[in-house]
Write a protein that holds these residues in place. Sequence first.
Motif, PDB file in Angstrom:
ATOM      1  N   ILE A 469     -22.033  24.414 -18.518  1.00 18.82           N
ATOM      2  CA  ILE A 469     -22.803  25.357 -17.748  1.00 18.82           C
ATOM      3  C   ILE A 469     -22.413  25.592 -16.466  1.00 18.82           C
ATOM      4  O   ILE A 469     -22.057  24.871 -15.553  1.00 18.82           O
ATOM      5  CB  ILE A 469     -24.215  25.069 -17.730  1.00 18.82           C
ATOM      6  CG1 ILE A 469     -24.694  24.650 -19.475  1.00 18.82           C
ATOM      7  CG2 ILE A 469     -25.166  26.081 -17.240  1.00 18.82           C
ATOM      8  CD1 ILE A 469     -26.129  24.473 -19.658  1.00 18.82           C
ATOM      9  N   GLU A 470     -22.345  27.165 -16.294  1.00 22.87           N
ATOM     10  CA  GLU A 470     -21.883  27.384 -14.925  1.00 22.87           C
ATOM     11  C   GLU A 470     -22.990  27.363 -14.017  1.00 22.87           C
ATOM     12  O   GLU A 470     -24.296  27.746 -14.261  1.00 22.87           O
ATOM     13  CB  GLU A 470     -21.415  28.880 -14.905  1.00 22.87           C
ATOM     14  CG  GLU A 470     -20.883  29.423 -13.476  1.00 22.87           C
ATOM     15  CD  GLU A 470     -20.802  30.815 -13.528  1.00 22.87           C
ATOM     16  OE1 GLU A 470     -19.739  31.274 -12.867  1.00 22.87           O
ATOM     17  OE2 GLU A 470     -21.516  31.604 -14.371  1.00 22.87           O
ATOM     18  N   LEU A 471     -22.754  26.919 -12.522  1.00 22.51           N
ATOM     19  CA  LEU A 471     -23.721  27.243 -11.325  1.00 22.51           C
ATOM     20  C   LEU A 471     -23.137  28.214 -10.706  1.00 22.51           C
ATOM     21  O   LEU A 471     -22.143  27.823 -10.000  1.00 22.51           O
ATOM     22  CB  LEU A 471     -23.992  25.942 -10.621  1.00 22.51           C
ATOM     23  CG  LEU A 471     -25.121  25.839  -9.624  1.00 22.51           C
ATOM     24  CD1 LEU A 471     -25.342  24.543  -9.174  1.00 22.51           C
ATOM     25  CD2 LEU A 471     -25.164  27.085  -8.549  1.00 22.51           C
ATOM     26  N   ASN A 472     -23.639  29.474 -11.103  1.00 22.28           N
ATOM     27  CA  ASN A 472     -22.982  30.661 -10.554  1.00 22.28           C
ATOM     28  C   ASN A 472     -23.438  30.699  -8.988  1.00 22.28           C
ATOM     29  O   ASN A 472     -24.445  30.741  -8.643  1.00 22.28           O
ATOM     30  CB  ASN A 472     -23.463  31.920 -11.377  1.00 22.28           C
ATOM     31  CG  ASN A 472     -22.586  33.268 -10.782  1.00 22.28           C
ATOM     32  OD1 ASN A 472     -22.653  33.464  -9.650  1.00 22.28           O
ATOM     33  ND2 ASN A 472     -22.052  33.539 -11.669  1.00 22.28           N
ATOM     34  N   ALA A 473     -22.270  30.723  -8.163  1.00 21.56           N
ATOM     35  CA  ALA A 473     -22.346  30.491  -6.596  1.00 21.56           C
ATOM     36  C   ALA A 473     -22.457  31.873  -6.122  1.00 21.56           C
ATOM     37  O   ALA A 473     -22.707  31.912  -4.730  1.00 21.56           O
ATOM     38  CB  ALA A 473     -21.171  29.771  -6.163  1.00 21.56           C
ATOM     39  N   ASN A 474     -22.438  33.012  -6.724  1.00 21.33           N
ATOM     40  CA  ASN A 474     -22.680  34.291  -6.270  1.00 21.33           C
ATOM     41  C   ASN A 474     -23.987  34.386  -5.648  1.00 21.33           C
ATOM     42  O   ASN A 474     -24.976  33.874  -6.309  1.00 21.33           O
ATOM     43  CB  ASN A 474     -22.444  35.371  -7.078  1.00 21.33           C
ATOM     44  CG  ASN A 474     -22.711  36.923  -6.399  1.00 21.33           C
ATOM     45  OD1 ASN A 474     -23.671  37.086  -5.824  1.00 21.33           O
ATOM     46  ND2 ASN A 474     -21.581  37.455  -6.694  1.00 21.33           N
ATOM     47  N   PRO A 475     -24.146  34.589  -4.154  1.00 16.20           N
ATOM     48  CA  PRO A 475     -25.622  34.482  -3.633  1.00 16.20           C
ATOM     49  C   PRO A 475     -26.483  35.361  -3.914  1.00 16.20           C
ATOM     50  O   PRO A 475     -27.750  35.276  -3.770  1.00 16.20           O
ATOM     51  CB  PRO A 475     -24.953  34.822  -2.056  1.00 16.20           C
ATOM     52  CG  PRO A 475     -23.900  35.729  -2.091  1.00 16.20           C
ATOM     53  CD  PRO A 475     -23.139  34.831  -3.274  1.00 16.20           C
ATOM     54  N   ILE A 497     -18.977  25.078 -10.575  1.00 16.66           N
ATOM     55  CA  ILE A 497     -19.620  25.763  -9.624  1.00 16.66           C
ATOM     56  C   ILE A 497     -18.591  26.789  -9.197  1.00 16.66           C
ATOM     57  O   ILE A 497     -17.554  26.443  -8.789  1.00 16.66           O
ATOM     58  CB  ILE A 497     -19.976  25.027  -8.270  1.00 16.66           C
ATOM     59  CG1 ILE A 497     -21.071  23.999  -8.549  1.00 16.66           C
ATOM     60  CG2 ILE A 497     -20.389  26.012  -7.015  1.00 16.66           C
ATOM     61  CD1 ILE A 497     -21.293  22.995  -7.130  1.00 16.66           C
ATOM     62  N   PHE A 498     -18.967  28.104  -9.895  1.00 19.19           N
ATOM     63  CA  PHE A 498     -17.975  28.796  -9.570  1.00 19.19           C
ATOM     64  C   PHE A 498     -18.571  30.230  -8.987  1.00 19.19           C
ATOM     65  O   PHE A 498     -19.624  30.747  -9.081  1.00 19.19           O
ATOM     66  CB  PHE A 498     -17.437  29.357 -11.188  1.00 19.19           C
ATOM     67  CG  PHE A 498     -17.229  28.474 -12.074  1.00 19.19           C
ATOM     68  CD1 PHE A 498     -16.348  27.053 -11.649  1.00 19.19           C
ATOM     69  CD2 PHE A 498     -17.301  28.372 -13.491  1.00 19.19           C
ATOM     70  CE1 PHE A 498     -15.958  26.276 -12.380  1.00 19.19           C
ATOM     71  CE2 PHE A 498     -17.051  27.428 -14.248  1.00 19.19           C
ATOM     72  CZ  PHE A 498     -16.255  26.201 -13.802  1.00 19.19           C
ATOM     73  N   PRO A 499     -17.678  30.837  -8.247  1.00 23.23           N
ATOM     74  CA  PRO A 499     -17.900  31.911  -7.432  1.00 23.23           C
ATOM     75  C   PRO A 499     -18.383  33.399  -8.024  1.00 23.23           C
ATOM     76  O   PRO A 499     -18.896  34.202  -7.371  1.00 23.23           O
ATOM     77  CB  PRO A 499     -16.829  31.995  -6.152  1.00 23.23           C
ATOM     78  CG  PRO A 499     -15.623  31.592  -7.120  1.00 23.23           C
ATOM     79  CD  PRO A 499     -16.166  30.551  -7.851  1.00 23.23           C
ATOM     80  N   GLY A 506     -14.688  36.965  -2.063  1.00 19.48           N
ATOM     81  CA  GLY A 506     -15.675  36.173  -2.891  1.00 19.48           C
ATOM     82  C   GLY A 506     -15.358  34.721  -3.192  1.00 19.48           C
ATOM     83  O   GLY A 506     -16.273  34.126  -3.486  1.00 19.48           O
ATOM     84  N   LEU A 507     -14.138  34.379  -2.738  1.00 19.56           N
ATOM     85  CA  LEU A 507     -13.853  33.031  -3.085  1.00 19.56           C
ATOM     86  C   LEU A 507     -14.567  31.911  -2.423  1.00 19.56           C
ATOM     87  O   LEU A 507     -15.091  30.919  -2.878  1.00 19.56           O
ATOM     88  CB  LEU A 507     -12.396  32.836  -2.949  1.00 19.56           C
ATOM     89  CG  LEU A 507     -11.480  33.427  -3.993  1.00 19.56           C
ATOM     90  CD1 LEU A 507     -10.040  33.166  -3.553  1.00 19.56           C
ATOM     91  CD2 LEU A 507     -11.469  32.735  -5.277  1.00 19.56           C
ATOM     92  N   ALA A 508     -14.698  32.517  -1.078  1.00 18.12           N
ATOM     93  CA  ALA A 508     -15.727  31.548  -0.166  1.00 18.12           C
ATOM     94  C   ALA A 508     -17.241  31.375  -0.658  1.00 18.12           C
ATOM     95  O   ALA A 508     -18.017  30.508  -0.002  1.00 18.12           O
ATOM     96  CB  ALA A 508     -15.866  32.079   1.093  1.00 18.12           C
ATOM     97  N   ASP A 509     -17.735  32.174  -1.489  1.00 20.51           N
ATOM     98  CA  ASP A 509     -18.995  32.165  -2.160  1.00 20.51           C
ATOM     99  C   ASP A 509     -19.337  30.786  -2.733  1.00 20.51           C
ATOM    100  O   ASP A 509     -20.498  30.427  -2.781  1.00 20.51           O
ATOM    101  CB  ASP A 509     -19.485  33.320  -2.978  1.00 20.51           C
ATOM    102  CG  ASP A 509     -19.413  34.619  -2.325  1.00 20.51           C
ATOM    103  OD1 ASP A 509     -19.853  34.524  -0.872  1.00 20.51           O
ATOM    104  OD2 ASP A 509     -19.501  35.734  -2.901  1.00 20.51           O
ATOM    105  N   VAL A 510     -18.120  29.800  -3.105  1.00 21.91           N
ATOM    106  CA  VAL A 510     -18.644  28.733  -3.761  1.00 21.91           C
ATOM    107  C   VAL A 510     -19.271  27.722  -2.737  1.00 21.91           C
ATOM    108  O   VAL A 510     -19.829  26.885  -3.557  1.00 21.91           O
ATOM    109  CB  VAL A 510     -17.120  27.883  -4.025  1.00 21.91           C
ATOM    110  CG1 VAL A 510     -16.389  27.470  -2.783  1.00 21.91           C
ATOM    111  CG2 VAL A 510     -17.159  27.095  -5.200  1.00 21.91           C
ATOM    112  N   LYS A 511     -19.196  27.980  -1.472  1.00 14.72           N
ATOM    113  CA  LYS A 511     -20.206  27.044  -0.802  1.00 14.72           C
ATOM    114  C   LYS A 511     -21.804  27.154  -0.895  1.00 14.72           C
ATOM    115  O   LYS A 511     -22.180  26.096  -0.772  1.00 14.72           O
ATOM    116  CB  LYS A 511     -19.826  27.305   0.751  1.00 14.72           C
ATOM    117  CG  LYS A 511     -20.379  28.787   1.406  1.00 14.72           C
ATOM    118  CD  LYS A 511     -20.055  28.947   2.810  1.00 14.72           C
ATOM    119  CE  LYS A 511     -20.570  30.270   3.429  1.00 14.72           C
ATOM    120  NZ  LYS A 511     -19.564  31.561   2.752  1.00 14.72           N
TER     121      LYS A 511
END
Length: 546
Positions: A469-475, A497-499, A506-511
């Motif tokens: 299951i994805e933890l979608n990291a898009n804020p 954990i995918f951005p 948008g790659l940095a959204d993984v944080k």
Amino acid sequence: MVEPANMNSESLSSILREMAFLGELQEENPFKLRAWANSARILEEDSRDVKDLVASGEIASIAGVGKGTQAIAKEFVETGRVQEHEALRAAFPATIFELLEVPGLGPKKAKALYKELGIGGLSELEYACQENRLTELKGFGAKTQSSILLNIQKLKSNRGKAILPAALIQADDVQEELEALSGVELVEVSGELRRLNEVISALDFVVAGAPETEAGLLEAGFVGLDDGSYRRVRADSLTVTVWLVEVEEFGSKLLETTGPAKYVESLGPIPNAAREMEVYQELNIRFLPPECRDVGACAEDLLVEGDIKGVFHLHTNWSDGRHTLEEMVIAAKEQGLEYIGLSDHSQTAFYANGLTNERVAQQKAEVARVQEKYPEVRIFHGIESDILADGSLDFPDEVLKEFDFVIASVHGQMKMNREDMTRRLVKVLEHPATTWLGHWTGRLLLGREGFDFDHEEVLRAAAANGKGIELNANPYRLDMDWREAGAVAAKNISIGIFPDAHSTGGLADVKYGVWMARKAGLSKGQIVNTKTRGEMEAWLQQRKFR
């Protein structure tokens, strides 16, 4: 006769304008729509009260206000409502009027957004801009999209809550302002933002300062409260609370105001200390990072951003992304990632330029070309496949077998009942091609609630079938919710954990996803994309079309 306090020409004009807008969306008779819009303007400009106009019959003599509008005015005065207005409102989401709040968006553009893209509110519009969905829409384009996004961000900052990145920007400005005050020695954010909550309703700061600092706070618009804090409320930003203390109390007050209250109360009496770590030492307990305090615990090897070795769920200009595959690879290389997972939209997502069977083959050839040019970053060729209403994927098995991975996501028909949605998700988790279930509930923070389904039953299906299951990291999503992530990990379900990146930035959204995993207290070992390149290649191979 119903006589609400706001029964006047202005409120009737508002009703008529709403009717004209909603009628436009419903493609009502254009002459009727013009009559409503014109009457709204005429009545708003008329200084007389609508009750008097109806009672005296003078409304019939106003040029431009026809018999239809006169009947509406009579109904409004007699009942306090207009049935046709209520029927129109019932046909659309309550958030539809938010579109008209955006400068530059009139009824015709709002209609295009609703009809062509199904956008029915501000958050859906903002997310669509982030995904570049407006650029190809007739009458819009990249420049209009950028302008709309900027105006949305300004609007949302006025609403008393903010998603995490927007709150961080506001907090930086406030911190700079506080640090400039006379006598200030230390400033640190506390409260919800220090705990990295996904939505922030207020900003809290602890300030160590001198007696003259209070005067600076008052001059800056803060008001002293009975609890010793200072608060500033502005319509265009989050409410700010400042706790002004002496240096010797700074650490204690920082811990207390970081919260949450339940955690602070569990510690017992808080000794005075200049540094927060000194409080923990005095109490003889292990330091707990602020973001873990809602849960009250964390793993020994708590996940950190540097543990992430690669990311999946990336979109390129093959679908609705802004940049090319090569540009995404270069950005990943610059960020030190060992691998990326390309997952453009599938064919059902026509609004996002989703890939057809033929284009999948063409993209595969480009993946091979870019991979040869950049061997240091492994490119996994995947797809974000729409989950159809019956739980199937929108490509035939012979196409799905060609992918290195498949992220299965719900993008439409989100209002299914609980039982049907549960069956839909369980079925896709039983599909041999599915690797991960994407954006777990489909929520958009401050905009759209997630769809309804039996979480436990779906989790059991994921565990039984070895699916992740994805933890979608898009804020705008941060989905799955950190409050649920611990229970998911406890079932040995692979969390990624995918951005959900639609651009190189948008790659940095993984944080943000890492922060949510930390809030759940998760360890490095509970997140699948902490695996090295070789480990991930083996892991995916074991699960390919499983």
